[in-house]
Design a protein around this motif. Structure first.
Motif, mmCIF file in Angstrom:
data_model
loop_
_atom_site.group_PDB
_atom_site.id
_atom_site.type_symbol
_atom_site.label_atom_id
_atom_site.label_comp_id
_atom_site.label_asym_id
_atom_site.label_seq_id
_atom_site.Cartn_x
_atom_site.Cartn_y
_atom_site.Cartn_z
ATOM 1 N N PHE A 21 -8.077 7.697 -4.268
ATOM 2 C CA PHE A 21 -7.307 6.616 -3.653
ATOM 3 C C PHE A 21 -6.198 7.160 -2.758
ATOM 4 N N ILE A 22 -5.567 8.270 -3.169
ATOM 5 C CA ILE A 22 -4.576 8.909 -2.307
ATOM 6 C C ILE A 22 -5.261 9.406 -1.030
ATOM 7 N N ILE A 24 -8.004 8.205 0.360
ATOM 8 C CA ILE A 24 -8.363 7.044 1.196
ATOM 9 C C ILE A 24 -7.144 6.559 1.967
ATOM 10 N N ALA A 25 -6.018 6.434 1.282
ATOM 11 C CA ALA A 25 -4.792 5.985 1.956
ATOM 12 C C ALA A 25 -4.397 6.958 3.064
ATOM 13 N N ALA A 26 -4.445 8.255 2.769
ATOM 14 C CA ALA A 26 -4.073 9.260 3.772
ATOM 15 C C ALA A 26 -5.030 9.217 4.960
ATOM 16 N N LEU A 28 -6.783 6.632 6.034
ATOM 17 C CA LEU A 28 -6.517 5.415 6.816
ATOM 18 C C LEU A 28 -5.267 5.572 7.681
ATOM 19 N N ILE A 29 -4.250 6.214 7.119
ATOM 20 C CA ILE A 29 -3.033 6.472 7.891
ATOM 21 C C ILE A 29 -3.346 7.429 9.045
ATOM 22 N N THR A 43 -8.712 14.052 2.736
ATOM 23 C CA THR A 43 -8.567 13.865 1.290
ATOM 24 C C THR A 43 -8.248 15.174 0.592
ATOM 25 N N THR A 91 2.826 9.037 4.708
ATOM 26 C CA THR A 91 2.050 9.284 3.485
ATOM 27 C C THR A 91 2.958 9.537 2.293
ATOM 28 N N VAL A 94 4.075 6.174 1.148
ATOM 29 C CA VAL A 94 2.969 5.433 0.525
ATOM 30 C C VAL A 94 2.668 5.981 -0.876
ATOM 31 N N ILE A 95 2.806 7.282 -1.053
ATOM 32 C CA ILE A 95 2.497 7.895 -2.339
ATOM 33 C C ILE A 95 3.613 7.661 -3.363
#
Length: 128
Positions: A21-22, A24-26, A28-29, A43, A91, A94-95
């Protein structure tokens, strides 16, 4: 009662899910910022940076160290340093911000735990 093997496997699965999930977020950013690295590269990179930066003595939340390591790593992939700094800051927020907000909500919901946390921090300071 769960077997120890089952608990270990569940912990491993949850850890891998968290890293995914981290990632995926990274990714997308990175996509939103025009960093054209593949999903798995971003990732692995972000998880490695998070784990690797944790070995370095750093202030709470790895502020500064995380950004330095992230920018240094992204520059190796020919990412513009200005974009790399922006990526690192976003990031990092977000984390860590969800953890901070969730922790504050839990402490406020359980005022006794909050009072105990404050007392445990203040007692050693008062003895100085």
């Amino acid at each position: 009662m769960h077997s120890q093997k089952g608990v270990v496997l569940a912990c491993l699965a949850l850890t891998l899910d968290g890293w995914l999930f981290i990632g995926i977020a990274a990714w997308l950013i990175a996509e939103a910022m025009g960093i054209g690295l593949p999903f798995w590269t971003v990732t692995v990179l972000i998880v490695a940076v998070l784990r690797g930066a944790g070995f370095t003595p750093a202030p709470t939340g790895m502020v500064g160290v995380y950004e330095f390591v992230t920018v240094s790593t992204l520059v190796l992939f020919a990412v513009d340093p200005a974009i790399a700094v922006s990526f690192a800051l976003v990031t990092h927020a977000v984390i860590y911000l969800p953890r901070i907000v969730l922790g504050a909500c839990v402490l406020l919901a359980d005022r006794a735990a909050f009072a105990h946390a404050i007392t445990s921090v203040m007692e050693p300071l008062q003895q100085l």
